[in-house]
Design a protein around this motif. Structure first.
Motif, PDB file in Angstrom:
ATOM      1  N   ILE A  83     111.037 131.056  71.698  1.00 15.69           N
ATOM      2  CA  ILE A  83     111.414 132.228  72.388  1.00 15.69           C
ATOM      3  C   ILE A  83     110.381 132.837  73.049  1.00 15.69           C
ATOM      4  N   LEU A  84     108.991 133.326  72.354  1.00 16.41           N
ATOM      5  CA  LEU A  84     108.248 133.955  72.809  1.00 16.41           C
ATOM      6  C   LEU A  84     107.156 133.025  73.685  1.00 16.41           C
ATOM      7  N   ASN A  86     108.250 130.841  75.841  1.00 16.55           N
ATOM      8  CA  ASN A  86     109.090 131.078  77.175  1.00 16.55           C
ATOM      9  C   ASN A  86     109.040 132.345  77.744  1.00 16.55           C
ATOM     10  N   THR A  87     108.737 133.105  77.088  1.00 15.76           N
ATOM     11  CA  THR A  87     108.541 134.679  77.423  1.00 15.76           C
ATOM     12  C   THR A  87     107.274 134.636  78.152  1.00 15.76           C
ATOM     13  N   SER A  88     106.095 134.121  77.327  1.00 18.49           N
ATOM     14  CA  SER A  88     104.877 134.165  77.658  1.00 18.49           C
ATOM     15  C   SER A  88     104.675 133.379  79.114  1.00 18.49           C
ATOM     16  N   ASN A  89     105.253 132.274  79.126  1.00 17.56           N
ATOM     17  CA  ASN A  89     105.534 131.388  80.490  1.00 17.56           C
ATOM     18  C   ASN A  89     105.967 132.319  81.326  1.00 17.56           C
ATOM     19  N   TYR A  90     106.947 132.774  81.472  1.00 15.24           N
ATOM     20  CA  TYR A  90     107.683 133.566  82.368  1.00 15.24           C
ATOM     21  C   TYR A  90     106.719 134.704  82.924  1.00 15.24           C
ATOM     22  N   TRP A  91     106.083 135.560  81.957  1.00 10.50           N
ATOM     23  CA  TRP A  91     105.100 136.564  82.578  1.00 10.50           C
ATOM     24  C   TRP A  91     103.923 135.930  83.057  1.00 10.50           C
ATOM     25  N   ILE A  92     103.359 135.048  82.571  1.00 15.61           N
ATOM     26  CA  ILE A  92     102.078 134.174  83.300  1.00 15.61           C
ATOM     27  C   ILE A  92     102.478 133.977  84.703  1.00 15.61           C
ATOM     28  N   ILE A 129     117.673 127.574  82.296  1.00 17.38           N
ATOM     29  CA  ILE A 129     116.849 127.830  81.039  1.00 17.38           C
ATOM     30  C   ILE A 129     117.191 127.121  79.769  1.00 17.38           C
ATOM     31  N   ILE A 130     118.752 127.233  79.415  1.00 16.54           N
ATOM     32  CA  ILE A 130     119.180 126.360  78.285  1.00 16.54           C
ATOM     33  C   ILE A 130     119.197 125.027  78.504  1.00 16.54           C
ATOM     34  N   ILE A 131     119.572 124.349  79.614  1.00 18.30           N
ATOM     35  CA  ILE A 131     119.850 123.002  79.846  1.00 18.30           C
ATOM     36  C   ILE A 131     118.354 122.326  79.771  1.00 18.30           C
ATOM     37  N   THR A 132     117.114 122.703  80.361  1.00 21.60           N
ATOM     38  CA  THR A 132     115.931 122.262  80.163  1.00 21.60           C
ATOM     39  C   THR A 132     115.387 122.290  79.069  1.00 21.60           C
ATOM     40  N   ARG A 155     118.249 139.225  82.089  1.00 21.24           N
ATOM     41  CA  ARG A 155     118.921 137.879  82.306  1.00 21.24           C
ATOM     42  C   ARG A 155     118.048 136.640  81.541  1.00 21.24           C
ATOM     43  N   PHE A 156     116.930 136.464  82.000  1.00 23.82           N
ATOM     44  CA  PHE A 156     116.250 135.515  81.342  1.00 23.82           C
ATOM     45  C   PHE A 156     116.200 135.518  79.965  1.00 23.82           C
ATOM     46  N   THR A 157     115.787 136.588  79.522  1.00 22.08           N
ATOM     47  CA  THR A 157     115.492 136.724  77.842  1.00 22.08           C
ATOM     48  C   THR A 157     117.018 136.267  77.170  1.00 22.08           C
TER      49      THR A 157
END
Length: 224
Positions: A83-84, A86-92, A129-132, A155-157
């Motif tokens: 979870i963290l 993907n969150t890091s990837n999102y903000w990058i 996000i779930i499928i991949t 929504r992403f979270t």
């Protein structure tokens, strides 16, 4: 050279890597490299080749009685890492996405791959996000695309948490419940390759369908 050897050995034999970490680091600190590998694979767009699926499965095997890991701690550590990450990837992507893509330094971020993920987002929305999560390489790029497309963070979270928990639970618990079977122990490397193959299969099918659709569209244009 040492870091290259580390990655090669991890890809080739995740079970051996975990066994070495248990011996070298002990029952507490062994979770540190487990966390880092999954966090880096999902959190940094430069490392999509790390063995997420096979590492989760192997950790599940070691989480069975006497294996050196605790299944609940293993799950929680991997939940947090996934979870963290993907969150890091999102903000990058939110802050540096366009510059990273335009630089061309991430060879895996090809226009074709980006187009496929854009297609997934357009068709399935947050479910992408779930499928991949279950598709190597694509699970690293999906949160990056979510960030570059400015998908709402709330929504992403939600989908990030559902996908991360589902992915980790599946592979860890399959390893936990079935890893002790003698056949699995004797053919561990083949089974790991099979897991990777099954994980990659949806991406291959999607690529074939996209190629066929493109070819058909080109023929239709030529015939018009």
């Amino acid at each position: 050279m040492g870091i290259i050897d580390f990655f090669v050995n991890l890809l080739k034999d995740p079970r051996g890597a975990i066994a070495g970490w248990i011996i070298a680091l002990g029952p507490v600190w062994v979770y540190t490299p487990l966390f880092l590998v999954v966090f880096v694979e999902t959190g940094l767009v430069f490392f999509p080749f790390l063995p997420g699926d096979s590492l989760l499965f192997a950790a599940g095997v070691f989480s069975a009685d006497g294996g050196g890991l605790n299944v609940w701690v293993t799950l929680i550590v991997f939940y947090a890492a996934a979870i963290l990450g993907n969150t890091s990837n999102y903000w990058i992507a939110r802050f540096f996405g366009e510059r990273i893509i335009d630089s061309g330094k991430v060879k895996a971020l090809t226009p074709e791959r980006m187009a496929k993920l854009d297609y997934f987002f357009e068709r399935f929305g947050g479910l992408t996000i779930i499928i991949t999560r279950f598709m190597p390489f694509f699970r690293t790029f999906a949160p990056f695309i979510a960030g570059t497309s400015h998908m709402p963070f709330g929504r992403f979270t939600f989908f990030n948490a559902v996908g991360g928990i589902s992915w980790v639970s599946l592979f860890v618990l399959v390893g936990y419940f079935f890893g002790g079977i003698p056949f699995v122990q004797d053919h561990f490397e083949i089974i790991v390759l099979g897991i990777v193959g099954v994980s990659v299969l949806p991406a291959i099918i999607g690529a074939i369908k996209a190629a066929l659709a493109t070819r058909k569209a080109d023929k239709d244009k030529a015939g018009a």
